[in-house]
Every structure is written in structure tokens, then in C-alpha cells.
Motif scaffolding. Structure first.
Motif, PDB file in Angstrom:
ATOM      1  N   ARG A 217     -45.806  -5.049 -15.845  1.00 42.42           N
ATOM      2  CA  ARG A 217     -44.315  -4.753 -16.246  1.00 42.42           C
ATOM      3  C   ARG A 217     -43.676  -3.890 -15.228  1.00 42.42           C
TER       4      ARG A 217
ATOM      5  N   VAL B 254     -46.692   0.692 -23.871  1.00 42.85           N
ATOM      6  CA  VAL B 254     -46.346  -0.543 -23.999  1.00 42.85           C
ATOM      7  C   VAL B 254     -45.810  -0.868 -25.228  1.00 42.85           C
TER       8      VAL B 254
ATOM      9  N   TYR C 193     -38.858  -7.444 -19.785  1.00 46.75           N
ATOM     10  CA  TYR C 193     -37.924  -6.516 -19.880  1.00 46.75           C
ATOM     11  C   TYR C 193     -36.877  -6.124 -18.734  1.00 46.75           C
ATOM     12  N   PRO C 194     -37.657  -5.682 -17.492  1.00 47.88           N
ATOM     13  CA  PRO C 194     -37.091  -5.115 -16.495  1.00 47.88           C
ATOM     14  C   PRO C 194     -36.140  -6.409 -15.919  1.00 47.88           C
TER      15      PRO C 194
ATOM     16  N   MET D 161     -40.823  -5.985 -11.332  1.00 47.26           N
ATOM     17  CA  MET D 161     -39.432  -5.730 -10.720  1.00 47.26           C
ATOM     18  C   MET D 161     -39.569  -5.465  -9.271  1.00 47.26           C
ATOM     19  N   GLU D 162     -40.656  -5.731  -8.746  1.00 49.46           N
ATOM     20  CA  GLU D 162     -41.138  -5.678  -7.104  1.00 49.46           C
ATOM     21  C   GLU D 162     -40.346  -4.338  -6.974  1.00 49.46           C
TER      22      GLU D 162
ATOM     23  N   GLY E  75     -41.808   1.593  -9.923  1.00 51.64           N
ATOM     24  CA  GLY E  75     -42.348   1.060 -11.039  1.00 51.64           C
ATOM     25  C   GLY E  75     -43.335   2.359 -11.369  1.00 51.64           C
ATOM     26  N   MET E  76     -43.458   2.433 -12.828  1.00 50.54           N
ATOM     27  CA  MET E  76     -44.240   3.520 -13.187  1.00 50.54           C
ATOM     28  C   MET E  76     -45.200   2.921 -14.516  1.00 50.54           C
TER      29      MET E  76
END
Lengths: 359, 325, 566
Positions: free
Chosen positions: A150, A90, A102-103, A154-155, A82-83
Motif C-alpha cells: 500500500r 491494514v 486506496y491511495p 503510490m510511488e 509512504g508509511m
């Protein structure tokens, strides 16, 4: 999950070397700060880990798997990292909910599950209930939280932050620091973040990687870096440093003896100092004598290790700072809030824990 | 939106391609309005044939055919232009299909190919025209155009574009030499593209006099335009504008139907009524006020078709140098 | 639990940037580089061997040399006229207190919107010898029966060219005047310079780069122009390079085509050099006078000159803008060209004819619409892809992309068309000649530049981090492009689409060489009718086209909020 290995990592842009020979092992759940002045290669390093740049030399491995080497890299969309970008990135044409979701949409999560997880992520960053808003309706701080949500939804195996706090005002910055720390406590994520702010690095890290001109100059805990800087650059970059050129005149078992390359105005007495790690311990090696402002006490002029010429005393509320000139250099000594100003134009300085380090 | 456009585009192309397959393609220099009317008449008489007309000057058409030949196949099925000599060239190049319509027997020999590869379908003549409002004394001979009183007031068609003008150039050069044109140029004659344009200019009063084709003047006059014509003393330039079928056409039956129609009594009547053409069938009447077929043929200037055919490029070049450069 | 997005290597390769770059490069080469190279090559071939024969003929034969000289002459005259008209007009709008400035500027810029060949037609209606409306008016006013105007002369030609081209000068000069630092003039005034002295010594020299840029644009436009020299010049026996190329191509001989290729090559270099000069040198110099301050120069009060100036402008508006349009409108309703304007001579027949009866115009309208739709869509899409590759990747050869995309836009349309004929007439296996596809291909080559430029500007607004965030979220390149980039550049794409749709709808210089029996375009139809002398029919078609163009441009401006710029 979340182990990152950098081996001999380097990046060239034509003639320009952006990163050279960086070795780093990040353990699971560790918080690492990449710290340095602009142009030192810290962002480039982060981007190589993210997969957004390719690698000129060296290797990157995540959880034991090779993800980058010269001539090949796994594309960034398949690294599970994740970044959060410096300008948050955004997407202006999507709502908060769509941004954060979105992810999950890319992974074909069914809508119900998606909504639930988006809510969770928003709650994590304190943005619950604002899912329908557009980015243009949010403040900078709020946009940043959206970016964070965000990245978290997505973990990810690890979280990469590119100067996340530099666009915020001081108060907000402090708050965000706390929140990120809190998140880390709760989620146990590996976090790598880039900053040029040494306070941020000190607060938000298990270890700091100090970088200069593409190289990792020193890697260590905040305490190590603060109390045992390896070079003058590191010493000056973190906290305040008082430096004066000196030369080794003698070597002992645990200490070295340094003599100032000084004029007759300051004392030419040899001073016992701790050698910086990795220092070449031979006589006649030139370097700097280093002392922290809080590790100096005052004594009568002519006594102590050095003589300083008093310039002014600044009252800062909780402490006072005495500005001196020591052999033409600006030095500072920290005094208590109630300490009286020196009565003589010069004072003697006793260095409690001087360190000798290369230039 | 992209999809709709792509679909529309594909559909259009398919339709266009399909349309070409079953259609009869005619290349002709017959003026547009007249051709439109003739097309309507033909399609009324033969509704099963889908006629597509490409209309342009003879010069353009010959260029197109040459290019199409190079590129791999002439698109036209039937060709109907004003340069009689050109058909010899086409015949020599094996581009024409031999076909003698029934009705062609009535047509005089000088107006068709003895071997049956092409046949005259309308008689047209290059004449002088004048604006009846502006001009009291019209010129009576080609020579009159060189008179100073017509300085800067003459308009004429371009032989590069118009086949009839090309033939005229050939005839006049043979009769009077290149100096005729040099003098015309000195007298400030203006060259426009085609005969219709020249005629309309005269009718409108833009130029008081000029050269153009007889049937066009008659047609305009009938519509009320202030124009009239003069068959020059030295003789008009008479051209039995032939029609021919392109060899290897994939629409032979329809092509023959069209040619039959053109020279049939029905067709010739249509040509006369709709276009003011003088029919090539001697037994038929000419349009009102026009001389008979034999009159025109007899009084016309001599045209050496072989000469014209052999010197087409030279004539165009000379004309360009003298009149256009 | 693994957060990996499902690995799908085959999509990675297909939608990978490398594949796209390869495809785009191929498309560009086929579309642009190959035809132009082929044209260049053919010009050097005679009887199957390398030869300079065509160039020798081009430069030594008077028939070929004269168009060169004529083109240069026309260029010089048009530039002079455009400067004489454009500079004062720009100064008037930018620096004086003239009322209704917006309206005045709109008036000055209308010729910019009108297709040149329509302008030619309208002026022909007005200034035809003996029977043009201006002549008739003159005759009526002065009782002389007719007037002295004859448009089929060099002065007539120059007149129409200047009226079409001066907006270029107007725009560049006005822009330069607007951006000038007012303190420069104020300093001169403080030093004692009077109004005219300031103008002469300070303003004019500082605006010189803008003037030069405008002049260059006029020159390039003039030598590339076909419609006006064809409709007016040819009848005046004044041939320029474009009309000469046209004549050679219509001759249909192979020698003719090769001579045309030689002429075209020269034209390409001259015009291309001019445009590149403007883009890379002059445009840069224009910025040197720009300041960051928002203060604008003081406006000169016209005072007692106000009345006369307004009267002059009104006269200008009527004579130069309104009159030609009325002329075309009038002729469109006449039963026959030359008839006096009386009620009994008016009819709707011309419109009826071109809209419902005449094959040529009906086919043309369908063709032009389809071509415009197709070209706009494809050129916008292709331009967007190229813009992305050019501005977002560090792939080598980006400069080449820039040059290839700009080239067909910079050189005259006729040259593009001729190159298409030579490349795609079956010599290399693909024969598009006489089909609508060759026109479509030519349009795309010509107008992809607009799509490209618009997309580059739109992409500049989309920070790369927005895409990178998508990657980090698990999107591959194609998904990122679809979900993030396209929605954000959509307004720019739309504007670019219209910017291509409008010109292709009314285009002439390309289709005049490429059309076949089934594929006329609106521009060709109007030109053919005019050239053949069907003035009333061409006037009717021109009227319709004019209405479409003006309404379309108005809508476009509203839609994009764009200001006209060069």
C-alpha cells in the motif's frame, strides 16, 4: 527525489522533551535506521517527518521544500511519503486489493490502471493473487506485506517504516529484512526506519542514527558506529562492549594515554588508546576505556594491559565466550571455537584497539 | 438513511406549516368525544372549512393564550371555554373580535356580551352526581356532601384546570364561605383534574358521589353507565359557556362560519343530541330528562361574574391551599 | 512523476478539524450551555433586577418547601424498598443454584424496560380504590365486595416507585457479586466462618460500593421522576419537585415560570451532583474488588429451600410482572372503566378510537415517530463527531465537551425542557415554542450523550494508526473519516441510534412541558388521557406502547448482543 533534511529538529510535549536538536541530511536512495531504546524519540522523529506530528523547533525539508517548521506543517496527506506502521494499520473492512488501491482511488486513478498497479505492488511484496482476501484471513507477516504494498503503490518519494519487524518472529524477521533490502535495490527508494534492534539497524542501513533521550548521539555507517562509538552508551548499545572507568593521563598526537581508576588488583599501567571522536583531549578527563570482545587476546597473568579473573567459558558453537571480571566489571572475550580454557584463575588481557570515550 | 429522515422531517414540517395556514384553530374545553362528534357534524355541514381542535381544560387554555400573547401572537382563531368571566378579561385585553351572529338574537341577555364580543353557546351546570348501584339515598343539597356518611367517597374537579369548577368555587365561596371547602377537605374529598374524569370515576364506582357537569352525566347515563345526577337544592352553578373569535385572526370568514354554526338551530341540535347540552336558545327543547333552559337559569345559584373575574387567582390559591396542600 | 495528491486548500480548511471543533463548540453552547445558563439566570431575576426572591419563596413558602421534603422522603423510602428487593434478588441470581437463571434475571429486569408512567397506569388499574382489579379480586375471594387497596396514598406511590427502580440496585449488586474475588470468601470459610457469617462479614461489606452505587442511582431516578408522582402522587396530595414544577409551568404566569426555574435549578444541582458522584467516585471504587481471574464464586445450594424460593419467584412474577400487564390489557378492551370483566363488556373500540379517530393520539403517533427518527439520527451523528473530537484530538477544552454532553443526560428531563422554554421562547429572537422543533432540540440535547458514549466506545476499537495510514495514503481528514472511521464504527453507531430511538419514542418528562396544540407526543397523549380520566383509552394506548417497547428492546438486544448495564 527523496532527499530529506532535518535541521535542529525538536519536539516538546509540555514539560517533556521528546526530541532535541536533531540534524540529519538524507540523500536520495539512502537507507537510514533510527536506533535507540524506547522513549529515545526515534518514533517521534519519524512521525514529524511523516507530518503526523507538528514541530516545536527546527525545520524539515523534503526535496528542498520546507514541509515543517514551528507553527506550520504541510499535512501528511500531501507529502507523498509512504508509511508502514508498527501494527500495519491494514483496514479490516477492506480487502487486500481495496487496501492497496486506496491511495490510487484518492488520486482518481481510473479503475483499470488502478487494478494493474495494485497487481504490480502486490507482486513486489509477494502477495499476488491474494487481492480478494480480508485482513482477518491473513497472517501477521502477510498483513505487513499488504501495508508495504500500500505504501509502495503510490510511488512515494520516500518510505517510512515504524518498527516494521518487531512484531514478527525471528525467522520471518530475517526474511523480511532481506526482502526490504531487495526492494531497495530494485526501486532505489529512500528508506527511513525506526528500530530498537541493533542487528536490524546494522543490516538494514546505509547509516545509523543512534538516539538517546531525544538527541542524535551519533550518526554514521554501521562500521563507524561499531568500531568508533563516540560514547559509552553507543558502544554498549551496538554490539557488546567491555568498559572500565579510566582517566586521561597523557595526550599524544593520535592517541591518548589512559590510566585506570583502578584498585590494586588490576594493573595500573597506562594504556594507549584511540580517542573517541569529539573527545576532549586533556589530562585528567574522566571516561571509559572500551574494547570489543573480539579485539582482546589472552596472555599470561600479570602481563598485557589488564588482568581479569576468569569466571566461565561459554561454548556457542562457532565461537566461545570467556566471561571475566575485570576490577569488578563483567568483561567478555571472544575465543575461537577450539580454543582451550585458561588454566590459571586469572589471565592477562591484551587490548588490540582500545578506545577512550566519555561516559 | 440520514437523507430519508431529513427529507421526511422537512416534508412533515412543511406540511404542518401549510396545514396551519388554511385551518381554523379552535381552543376549547368541550370534552373530547363530544368535540369529536361536533367536529364531524360541523365538517359535514361545512366541508370547505378545515377545523383543528386543541382540547384541554380551561385553565390550560388560559395559560396557553397568555404565553402565546407574550411570545408574539395567539394561535387560536376561536375560543370556547367554560369560564364566562374569562371572556370579559379577553375583551378588556382587546383579544376578542366583535361579532354578533344572526341567531344570537334569540339568546337571553344574561348569557352573552351586550357589546357583542362573545356569546353563550351551550348551557352547562355543575351538579352532584352519584353511582346508582352503590348509593341508595343520593345527596340532595351541596351541604349534604359534608355529611360523615360520605367520608372519603367524594370526588370533584380542580378549578385550576376546569373553568366550570372555578366558577363553582366562586359561587360556593360567595354563598357558603371558605369553610364549606374546609369541611369538604375534612370529609376526605378527592380532587381529580377534570369533570369527565370525575364523572367516569363515579360511574365506575371508584367514588360513589361527587361534583361534575350535568351534560357529562347525561351522556354517560345514555351509554348505560350506572350514574345519575341531582340538581342541588341550593341551586346548580349554571354557566352559559361562551364562544368568541380572537381579534386579528387570519381566518375571519371560517371563524364566523363556526360561530354561526354553533348557535344556529342546526348546531344547537347537534350539541343537544351529541353532547346532551341544554341549548342556549330558549325556544329549543332540552335533552330528555333535563330541565329547560329557564328552569336551570332560575334555580341556579347566584354567580357574580365580576367577583369571579376579579378574584380568579385568589380563588385558585385558596382552593389549592385548602383542598390540595 | 509526482505522487502528490492534488492540493486543495479550501477543502482543507472547511473540513479541517478546527472548523469542525468550532462548529461543534458553538452547537454545544447553543444546545446545552445557553438554555441551562438562561434558566439559572432567570431564577435570579425579579422585576428585571437580580434578586433571590424566588429562592426565598422556594425555601420559605410551605407550598414550595413541602415538595422538597416530600421528594426527600420519597427518595429515602424508594431507596430503602429498592435495596430490600434488589439485594436479595441479585444474590439469588448471582450466588445460588437457582434453575433457569436467565429467565429469573429477565423477570427481575422487566420493570427496567417499561416506561415508568406506563407502570403507573397498570398499577392504577390494579389498585384503584374500590374498583381496581386487585380490589375486585379480593372482594370476590373474601366475599367482602371490595378490597382494601388504595393506590392514591404514599404507600401506593412508594410501591410503584420501588418496583420501577429496584432494577438499578439489582444490576449494580449483581455485577459486584460477579466480579468479587471468590478467594476472599473461601478464606473466611477456611477460617471457620459459617455461611451466614461469611455473608455478613465478608460478602456484604465487599459489595457495599455496589450497593451504594445502586442506591444513588435509585435516588437520582426518583427525584427526577415525573410520570409516577404525577399520576399517583398528585391525587394523593403528595407533591414532589417535578410535579410542582409542572404545576407552576401549567399555571402559565411569569411568576410561575420563574418559580419553576428556581425549583428546577435546585433540582438540577441535586440530581446532577448525585450522578456525578456516582460516575466519578463510586464507579471507581467498584473496581477495587475486580480480579483478573475467571474463577467465579461458588454457588450456594438452595437445597430444601429450592421449592419455596421457586414458588415465591413464581408468585412474584405473577403478581408483579404479569398482573399489571394483564390489568392494562383488560382495561384496554373494556367498554368503560369499572365495568365487570365480562364478554359483553369487551370491545375493540378503544383501539379503534385512538388509532383512527382521536386527533390527539394520531397526531401524537406521527409526531413521536418523526421526533424519534430525527433525534436519533441527529444525536447519533453529532455524538459521533463530538466523540471523535474528544478522543482523537488533543484540542483544549475536551473536558468541557465531556461535561456539557453529560449534563442534560444527568439532570431531570423536566429541567432540560424548562431551560428550552426559557431560552427559545422568543426572548432572544428565536421562537420555537409550540413547534415541534423545540421538542426536537430538547431531545437532541438530552440524548446526544448516548450517541457520544457509544461512539467513544466504538472509536476505541479503531486504532489511530488506521487513520494515519489513510493520511499517509493521501486522504484528507474528511476522506479518512468517511472511508476508514465510519465503516468501522458503524455497528456502534447503529446500536447508539436504537438506544436513542427507543426512549424518545415513548418519552414523557420533556414533552409534557413543551407540547403544543399540534405537537403532542405518545407519552403526552397517554398521560393526558390518563390524567383526564379516560382510563380505557389510555390503557389501549399504553398497551400498544408496551408492545412496541418490549419488542423493540428485544430486537435491540439481539442486534447488538448487548447486556443490560447501568
Amino acid at each position: 527525489m527523496g532527499r530529506i533534511e532535518l535541521q535542529g529538529l525538536g519536539k516538546q510535549y509540555g514539560e517533556v522533551t521528546a526530541v532535541a536538536d536533531v540534524d540529519l541530511s538524507v540523500a536520495e536512495g539512502e537507507v537510514i535506521a533510527l536506533l535507540g531504546p524506547s522513549g529515545c524519540g526515534k518514533t517521534t522523529t519519524l512521525r514529524m517527518i511523516a507530518g503526523l506530528e507538528d514541530v516545536t523547533t527546527g525545520e524539515i525539508a523534503i526535496d528542498g521544500e520546507l514541509v515543517s517548521r514551528p507553527g506550520w506543517r504541510r499535512s501528511p496527506d500531501r507529502r507523498g511519503l509512504g508509511m508502514v506502521f508498527q501494527n500495519y494499520a491494514v483496514w479490516p473492512h477492506m480487502t487486500v486489493e481495496q487496501n492497496v488501491g486506496y491511495p490510487l482511488k484518492l488520486r482518481h486513478e481510473p479503475r483499470d490502471a488502478r487494478t494493474a498497479r495494485v497487481e504490480e505492488a502486490l507482486a513486489l511484496v509477494g502477495m499476488e493473487g491474494l487481492g480478494h482476501r480480508l485482513p482477518s484471513q491473513l497472517s501477521g507477516g502477510q498483513q505487513q506485506r499488504v501495508a508495504l504494498a500500500r505504501a509502495l503503490v503510490m510511488e512515494p518519494r520516500a518510505l517510512l517504516l515504524d518498527e516494521p519487524l518487531s512484531n514478527l518472529d525471528a525467522k520471518l524477521r530475517e526474511r523480511m529484512r532481506e526482502e526490504i533490502l531487495d526492494l531497495h535495490r530494485r526501486l532505489g527508494l529512500t528508506i527511513l526506519h525506526v528500530t530498537h534492534d541493533q542487528t536490524e539497524a546494522m543490516v538494514l542501513s546505509d547509516r545509523i542514527v543512534v538516539m538517546k533521550e531525544g538527541r542524535a548521539v551519533q550518526i554514521g555507517t554501521p562500521r563507524d558506529i561499531y568500531t568508533a562509538p563516540r560514547t559509552s552508551f553507543v558502544a554498549e548499545f551496538i554490539g557488546q562492549a567491555n568498559l572500565i572507568p579510566a582517566r586521561i593521563s597523557g595526550v599524544e598526537s593520535t592517541h591518548v594515554v589512559a590510566e585506570l581508576q583502578a584498585s590494586a588488583e588490576s594493573r595500573a599501567r597506562p594504556i594507549h588508546c584511540r580517542p573517541a571522536e569529539g573527545l576532549e583531549r586533556r589530562t585528567n578527563v574522566a571516561g571509559n576505556l572500551f574494547a570489543r570482545p573480539e579485539a582482546i587476546s589472552l596472555t599470561a597473568p600479570g602481563e598485557g594491559d589488564l588482568t581479569g579473573e576468569v569466571r566461565r567459558l561459554t561454548y556457542l558453537g562457532d565461537v566461545q565466550e570467556l566471561h571475566l571480571t575485570v576490577d569488578g566489571r563483567d568483561w567478555r572475550v571472544r575465543l575461537g571455537h577450539a580454543a582451550p580454557p585458561p588454566e590459571t584463575p586469572t589471565v592477562g588481557l591484551v587490548l588490540e584497539d582500545p578506545v577512550f570515550m566519555p561516559e | 438513511m440520514l437523507k430519508t429522515t431529513a427529507l421526511a422531517g422537512t416534508l412533515a414540517t412543511v406540511l404542518a406549516a401549510g396545514a396551519q395556514a388554511g385551518t381554523l384553530t379552535l381552543y376549547t374545553s368541550v370534552p373530547t368525544e363530544i368535540m369529536n362528534d361536533i367536529e364531524t357534524a360541523f365538517e359535514a355541514a361545512h366541508p370547505e372549512v378545515d377545523l383543528e381542535v386543541f382540547r384541554s381544560g380551561t385553565g390550560n387554555i388560559t395559560a396557553k393564550i397568555a404565553t402565546e400573547q407574550e411570545a408574539g401572537g395567539v394561535e387560536a382563531d376561536v375560543i370556547w371555554v367554560a369560564d364566562f368571566a374569562y371572556y370579559e378579561t379577553l375583551k378588556e385585553d382587546d383579544l376578542l373580535m366583535r361579532y354578533v351572529p344572526e341567531a344570537a338574537r334569540a339568546i337571553p341577555d344574561t348569557m352573552k356580551d351586550p357589546e357583542g364580543y362573545y356569546t353563550g353557546a351551550r348551557m352547562i351546570a355543575m351538579v352532584m352526581a352519584y353511582n346508582t348501584t352503590l348509593v341508595e339515598e343520593a345527596p340532595q343539597a351541596w351541604e349534604d356532601l359534608l355529611d360523615a356518611k360520605w367520608e372519603d367517597q367524594i370526588v370533584m374537579p380542580n378549578p385550576i384546570y376546569s373553568g366550570a369548577a372555578l366558577v363553582t368555587t366562586g359561587a360556593l365561596v360567595m354563598e357558603k364561605g371558605l369553610s364549606f371547602y374546609e369541611d369538604l377537605r375534612a370529609n376526605g374529598a378527592t380532587v381529580v383534574r377534570g369533570n369527565s374524569g370525575a364523572a367516569r370515576s363515579i360511574g365506575a364506582g371508584e367514588y360513589p358521589v361527587g361534583m361534575t357537569l350535568d351534560y357529562i352525566v347525561r351522556g354517560l347515563k345514555e351509554q348505560g353507565s350506572t350514574i345519575d345526577l341531582v340538581y342541588p337544592e341550593e341551586g346548580s352553578v349554571a354557566i352559559p359557556s361562551p364562544i368568541g373569535i380572537i381579534a386579528g385572526t387570519d381566518n375571519e370568514a371560517d371563524a364566523k362560519t363556526f360561530v354561526d354554526f354553533a348557535v344556529s338551530e342546526e348546531g344547537q341540535t347537534a350539541l343537544r343530541e351529541l353532547g346532551s347540552f341544554i341549548p342556549v336558545r330558549p325556544e329549543m327543547e332540552s335533552p330528555a330528562g333535563a330541565p329547560s333552559l329557564s328552569e336551570v337559569a332560575d334555580t341556579a345559584m347566584e354567580t357574580d361574574w365580576a367577583f369571579i373575574r376579579a378574584n380568579t387567582d385568589w380563588l385558585r390559591d385558596r382552593f389549592t391551599t385548602i383542598m390540595l396542600d | 512523476m509526482t505522487p502528490d495528491s492534488a492540493p486543495r486548500p479550501w477543502i482543507d480548511i472547511l473540513t479541517g478539524r478546527y472548523a469542525l471543533l468550532a462548529l461543534s463548540a458553538l452547537a454545544l453552547l447553543l444546545l446545552i450551555a445557553f438554555p441551562l445558563a438562561e434558566m439559572l439566570r432567570r431564577s435570579f431575576v425579579d422585576e428585571g433586577a437580580f434578586s433571590l426572591a424566588h429562592y426565598v419563596e422556594v425555601f420559605t413558602e410551605p407550598r414550595n418547601l413541602r415538595p422538597f421534603l416530600n421528594t426527600a422522603l420519597l427518595g429515602a423510602l424508594t431507596v430503602a424498598g429498592s435495596l430490600a428487593l434488589g439485594i436479595p434478588a441479585a444474590w439469588l441470581v448471582a450466588r445460588t443454584d437457582i434453575p433457569t437463571r436467565g429467565l429469573v434475571e429477565a423477570m427481575f429486569l422487566i420493570p427496567y424496560l417499561i416506561p415508568p408512567f406506563i407502570g403507573a397506569i397498570s398499577w392504577i388499574q390494579l389498585l384503584s380504590p374500590r374498583i381496581g382489579y386487585a380490589n375486585k379480586l379480593w372482594g370476590w375471594v373474601f366475599g367482602t365486595g371490595t378490597g382494601p387497596f388504595d393506590i392514591y396514598t404514599l404507600s401506593g406511590l412508594t410501591f410503584v416507585m420501588v418496583l420501577h427502580a429496584y432494577p438499578f440496585v439489582y444490576l449494580t449488586v449483581r455485577s459486584a457479586l460477579d466480579r468479587m474475588d471468590p478467594s476472599l470468601e473461601e478464606a473466611a470459610a477456611m477460617a471457620g466462618a459459617g455461611r451466614f457469617q461469611v455473608l455478613r462479614h465478608i460478602t456484604l461489606p465487599m459489595v457495599l460500593p455496589g450497593i451504594a452505587a445502586g442506591a444513588l442511582l435509585v435516588l437520582v431516578d426518583t427525584i427526577a421522576n415525573f410520570g409516577i408522582p404525577a399520576l399517583i402522587g398528585m391525587q394523593a396530595r403528595f407533591y414532589v419537585l417535578t410535579t410542582q414544577i409542572y404545576s407552576y409551568v401549567y399555571l402559565g404566569t411569569f411568576d410561575g415560570i420563574r418559580l419553576a426555574a428556581a425549583l428546577s435549578s435546585v433540582l438540577m444541582f441535586v440530581a446532577g451532583a448525585g450522578v456525578l458522584l456516582n460516575d466519578f467516585w463510586l464507579r471507581r471504587r467498584q473496581y477495587t474488588t475486580m480480579t483478573g481471574k475467571s474463577t467465579r464464586p461458588a454457588r450456594v445450594a438452595l437445597g430444601r429451600w429450592r421449592g419455596p424460593v421457586i414458588a415465591l419467584l413464581a408468585l412474584y412474577g405473577v403478581a408483579v410482572i404479569v398482573a399489571p400487564m394483564l390489568a392494562v390489557l383488560a382495561s384496554a378492551f373494556l367498554k368503560a372503566w369499572g365495568l365487570p370483566l365480562r364478554w359483553e363488556n369487551l370491545t375493540f373500540d378503544n383501539f379503534n378510537y385512538i388509532l383512527f379517530e382521536y386527533d390527539l393520539t394520531r397526531r401524537a403517533m406521527t409526531n413521536s415517530l418523526l421526533l424519534a427518527l430525527g433525534a436519533a439520527t441527529i444525536a447519533t451523528g453529532f455524538g459521533a463527531v463530538l466523540a471523535y473530537l474528544s478522543s482523537r484530538t488533543r484540542m483544549k477544552g475536551r473536558q468541557i465537551v465531556d461535561v456539557l454532553v453529560t449534563l442534560p443526560h444527568a439532570i431531570p428531563g423536566m429541567v432540560v425542557a424548562l431551560s428550552m422554554i426559557l431560552a427559545w421562547s422568543g426572548v432572544y429572537g428565536i421562537n420555537l415554542y409550540n413547534t415541534i422543533w423545540i421538542i426536537l432540540v430538547a431531545y437532541i440535547a438530552r440524548y446526544v450523550f448516548f450517541g457520544f458514549r457509544n461512539s467513544v466506545a466504538a472509536l476505541a476499537q479503531v486504532h489511530p494508526s488506521l487513520e494515519e495510514a489513510a493520511y499517509m495514503s493521501g486522504a484528507n481528514w474528511l476522506q479518512s473519516f468517511r472511508d476508514v472511521v465510519v465503516p468501522l464504527i458503524r455497528p456502534g453507531l447503529l446500536a447508539g441510534w436504537f438506544l436513542i430511538f427507543m426512549p424518545t419514542l415513548r418519552e414523557l418528562t420533556i414533552s409534557i412541558l413543551l407540547w403544543g396544540p399540534h405537537t403532542p407526543t405518545i407519552g403526552v397523549a397517554v398521560f393526558e388521557m390518563q390524567d383526564a380520566g379516560y382510563f380505557t383509552a389510555s390503557a389501549a394506548m399504553a398497551t400498544i406502547l408496551l408492545a412496541v417497547v418490549l419488542v423493540g428492546d428485544f430486537l435491540l438486544r439481539r442486534l447488538t448482543g448487548a447486556r443490560l448495564s447501568t
